[in-house]
Design a protein around this motif. Structure first.
Motif, PDB file in Angstrom:
ATOM      1  N   ARG A 261      14.592  10.902  20.836  1.00  0.00           N
ATOM      2  CA  ARG A 261      15.249  11.124  19.899  1.00  0.00           C
ATOM      3  C   ARG A 261      16.577   9.955  20.086  1.00  0.00           C
ATOM      4  N   TYR A 262      17.229   9.788  21.073  1.00  0.00           N
ATOM      5  CA  TYR A 262      18.489   9.244  21.489  1.00  0.00           C
ATOM      6  C   TYR A 262      17.885   7.802  21.295  1.00  0.00           C
ATOM      7  N   VAL A 263      16.650   7.264  22.316  1.00  0.00           N
ATOM      8  CA  VAL A 263      15.266   6.076  22.311  1.00  0.00           C
ATOM      9  C   VAL A 263      15.368   5.241  20.669  1.00  0.00           C
ATOM     10  N   ALA A 264      15.202   6.617  20.489  1.00  0.00           N
ATOM     11  CA  ALA A 264      14.648   6.447  18.553  1.00  0.00           C
ATOM     12  C   ALA A 264      15.212   5.258  17.981  1.00  0.00           C
ATOM     13  N   GLU A 265      17.145   5.660  17.780  1.00  0.00           N
ATOM     14  CA  GLU A 265      17.798   6.000  17.379  1.00  0.00           C
ATOM     15  C   GLU A 265      18.593   4.783  17.826  1.00  0.00           C
ATOM     16  N   ALA A 266      18.277   4.407  19.125  1.00  0.00           N
ATOM     17  CA  ALA A 266      19.084   2.921  19.893  1.00  0.00           C
ATOM     18  C   ALA A 266      17.683   1.097  19.336  1.00  0.00           C
ATOM     19  N   ARG A 267      16.626   2.392  19.210  1.00  0.00           N
ATOM     20  CA  ARG A 267      15.609   0.934  18.798  1.00  0.00           C
ATOM     21  C   ARG A 267      16.155   0.469  17.579  1.00  0.00           C
ATOM     22  N   ARG A 268      16.468   2.026  16.375  1.00  0.00           N
ATOM     23  CA  ARG A 268      16.959   1.354  15.485  1.00  0.00           C
ATOM     24  C   ARG A 268      18.093   0.560  14.956  1.00  0.00           C
ATOM     25  N   LEU A 269      19.422   0.942  15.902  1.00  0.00           N
ATOM     26  CA  LEU A 269      20.562   0.148  16.466  1.00  0.00           C
ATOM     27  C   LEU A 269      19.910  -1.111  16.277  1.00  0.00           C
ATOM     28  N   LEU A 270      19.292  -1.286  17.776  1.00  0.00           N
ATOM     29  CA  LEU A 270      18.899  -2.984  17.947  1.00  0.00           C
ATOM     30  C   LEU A 270      18.303  -3.206  16.871  1.00  0.00           C
ATOM     31  N   GLY A 271      17.561  -2.714  15.921  1.00  0.00           N
ATOM     32  CA  GLY A 271      17.415  -3.780  14.924  1.00  0.00           C
ATOM     33  C   GLY A 271      17.563  -4.564  13.709  1.00  0.00           C
ATOM     34  N   VAL A 272      18.881  -3.129  13.453  1.00  0.00           N
ATOM     35  CA  VAL A 272      19.548  -3.517  12.498  1.00  0.00           C
ATOM     36  C   VAL A 272      20.977  -4.365  13.406  1.00  0.00           C
ATOM     37  N   LEU A 273      21.054  -4.750  14.671  1.00  0.00           N
ATOM     38  CA  LEU A 273      21.538  -5.959  14.636  1.00  0.00           C
ATOM     39  C   LEU A 273      20.345  -7.328  14.748  1.00  0.00           C
ATOM     40  N   ASN A 274      19.363  -6.803  15.474  1.00  0.00           N
ATOM     41  CA  ASN A 274      18.338  -8.046  14.972  1.00  0.00           C
ATOM     42  C   ASN A 274      17.906  -8.933  14.029  1.00  0.00           C
ATOM     43  N   ARG A 275      18.248  -7.774  12.658  1.00  0.00           N
ATOM     44  CA  ARG A 275      17.390  -8.197  11.471  1.00  0.00           C
ATOM     45  C   ARG A 275      18.853  -9.336  11.362  1.00  0.00           C
ATOM     46  N   HIS A 276      19.908  -8.395  11.826  1.00  0.00           N
ATOM     47  CA  HIS A 276      21.790  -8.970  10.317  1.00  0.00           C
ATOM     48  C   HIS A 276      21.449 -10.636  11.313  1.00  0.00           C
ATOM     49  N   LEU A 277      21.158 -10.868  13.042  1.00  0.00           N
ATOM     50  CA  LEU A 277      22.175 -12.064  14.153  1.00  0.00           C
ATOM     51  C   LEU A 277      21.420 -12.786  13.639  1.00  0.00           C
ATOM     52  N   HIS A 278      19.687 -12.701  12.599  1.00  0.00           N
ATOM     53  CA  HIS A 278      19.188 -14.007  11.816  1.00  0.00           C
ATOM     54  C   HIS A 278      19.752 -15.029  11.738  1.00  0.00           C
ATOM     55  N   GLY A 279      19.390 -16.089  12.546  1.00  0.00           N
ATOM     56  CA  GLY A 279      20.284 -17.164  11.563  1.00  0.00           C
ATOM     57  C   GLY A 279      22.053 -17.461  11.872  1.00  0.00           C
ATOM     58  N   LYS A 280      22.317 -16.758  13.063  1.00  0.00           N
ATOM     59  CA  LYS A 280      24.119 -16.606  12.444  1.00  0.00           C
ATOM     60  C   LYS A 280      23.769 -16.823  14.152  1.00  0.00           C
ATOM     61  N   THR A 281      25.418 -17.778  13.948  1.00  0.00           N
ATOM     62  CA  THR A 281      26.268 -17.778  15.838  1.00  0.00           C
ATOM     63  C   THR A 281      25.990 -15.876  16.882  1.00  0.00           C
ATOM     64  N   TRP A 282      26.938 -15.508  16.313  1.00  0.00           N
ATOM     65  CA  TRP A 282      27.989 -14.737  16.282  1.00  0.00           C
ATOM     66  C   TRP A 282      27.824 -13.228  15.553  1.00  0.00           C
ATOM     67  N   LEU A 283      27.787 -12.095  15.826  1.00  0.00           N
ATOM     68  CA  LEU A 283      27.576 -10.662  14.695  1.00  0.00           C
ATOM     69  C   LEU A 283      28.056 -11.791  12.993  1.00  0.00           C
ATOM     70  N   VAL A 284      29.789 -12.189  13.072  1.00  0.00           N
ATOM     71  CA  VAL A 284      29.982 -13.021  11.560  1.00  0.00           C
ATOM     72  C   VAL A 284      30.487 -14.281  11.671  1.00  0.00           C
ATOM     73  N   GLY A 285      28.542 -14.698  11.981  1.00  0.00           N
ATOM     74  CA  GLY A 285      28.758 -15.623  11.448  1.00  0.00           C
ATOM     75  C   GLY A 285      28.216 -16.799  13.065  1.00  0.00           C
ATOM     76  N   ASP A 286      29.559 -17.714  13.092  1.00  0.00           N
ATOM     77  CA  ASP A 286      29.600 -19.116  13.486  1.00  0.00           C
ATOM     78  C   ASP A 286      31.574 -18.884  14.742  1.00  0.00           C
ATOM     79  N   ASP A 287      32.499 -16.678  14.129  1.00  0.00           N
ATOM     80  CA  ASP A 287      33.388 -16.963  14.174  1.00  0.00           C
ATOM     81  C   ASP A 287      33.085 -15.190  15.276  1.00  0.00           C
ATOM     82  N   TYR A 288      33.326 -16.418  16.824  1.00  0.00           N
ATOM     83  CA  TYR A 288      33.165 -14.946  17.740  1.00  0.00           C
ATOM     84  C   TYR A 288      34.402 -13.947  17.746  1.00  0.00           C
ATOM     85  N   THR A 289      34.091 -13.225  17.789  1.00  0.00           N
ATOM     86  CA  THR A 289      35.542 -11.533  17.669  1.00  0.00           C
ATOM     87  C   THR A 289      36.119 -10.597  18.267  1.00  0.00           C
ATOM     88  N   VAL A 290      35.977 -10.009  18.277  1.00  0.00           N
ATOM     89  CA  VAL A 290      36.468  -8.423  18.640  1.00  0.00           C
ATOM     90  C   VAL A 290      34.881  -7.809  18.887  1.00  0.00           C
TER      91      VAL A 290
END
Length: 241
Positions: free
Chosen positions: A160-189
């Motif tokens: 159950r937790y492995v599946a949820e960890a994979r889902r969260l990694l997928g969310v991050l992976n899709r969001h980071l496409h074309g971005k340097t950091w989570l908020v674009g070029d801004d390195y943040t908390v």
């Protein structure tokens, strides 16, 4: 807020935590922590910001986190916690919860959060994503894969937790496409909160194959950029010992 008739707090005398962990440099921010994913969030931020601080080891082996002195600082008996002798209004500020500490340090220095209001809230949403999802779920994977839970014959909780960890990694992976950091070029908390947990999942927990980490190429790219930062390398080893 200090009551208008209350005597001002003095550091270190009014804080029992300093009796167990005396401050060699009482003018510096005091960090009570361990080099765990939550703990290193704060040491990395302090290193990135260049703030003078003194780190103290809260040893779980001797139940330091359950001592009256530590509980006086954090009643939730978790690391990290800080005591800033130079808090708001010049008063000492005790603070726990890694996310709250990251926000405090960012606002104290005017760094690690975008100045633009919309982008600031974009950073905050990813910080909350880590606090509510990445940290708790990855931690459960660690329990069921590396620690006591690995002995459980029933693998449904782990899966159950492995599946949820994979889902969260997928969310991050899709969001980071074309971005340097989570908020674009801004390195943040948000980055400082998130990447120690990803690093721990595939490193200390040894769960890379379990979660299919090889599939998440954008996550891999940004994690490597994070780990290449000198301040991150220093912060990952704090507190020493």
């Amino acid at each position: 807020m200090t009551h208008p008739h209350a005597a001002p707090l003095t550091f270190p005398h009014d804080f029992p935590v300093t009796r167990k962990w005396p401050a060699a440099h009482p003018d510096r921010l005091q960090l009570y922590s361990l080099p765990t994913p939550n703990g290193v969030k704060v040491s990395i931020a302090l290193e990135e910001l260049g703030l003078p601080y003194e780190a103290h080891v809260v040893s779980f082996a001797t139940n330091d986190q359950l001592s009256p002195e530590f509980l006086s600082l954090n009643p939730n008996n978790k690391i990290p916690a800080i005591l800033d002798p130079n808090g708001p209004g010049g008063q000492p500020l005790p603070l726990f919860e890694s996310g709250a500490i990251l926000l405090y340090l960012a606002e104290k220095t005017g760094r690690l959060l975008p100045a633009d209001t919309a982008r600031r809230y974009e950073a905050l949403q990813w910080l909350m994503f880590q606090m509510g999802g990445v940290g708790p779920m990855f931690g459960q994977v660690g329990f069921f894969h590396k620690f006591a839970g690995k002995e459980f014959e029933d693998k449904r909780p782990r899966d159950r937790y492995v599946a949820e960890a994979r889902r969260l990694l997928g969310v991050l992976n899709r969001h980071l496409h074309g971005k340097t950091w989570l908020v674009g070029d801004d390195y943040t908390v948000a980055d400082i909160a998130t990447w120690p947990w990803v690093n721990n999942l595939i490193g200390f927990y040894g769960a890379a194959d379990l979660v299919g980490y090889a599939e998440f190429t954008e996550v891999q790219r940004v994690l490597q950029a994070f780990l290449a930062r000198p301040a991150v390398q220093r912060g990952l080893a704090v507190p020493a010992g």
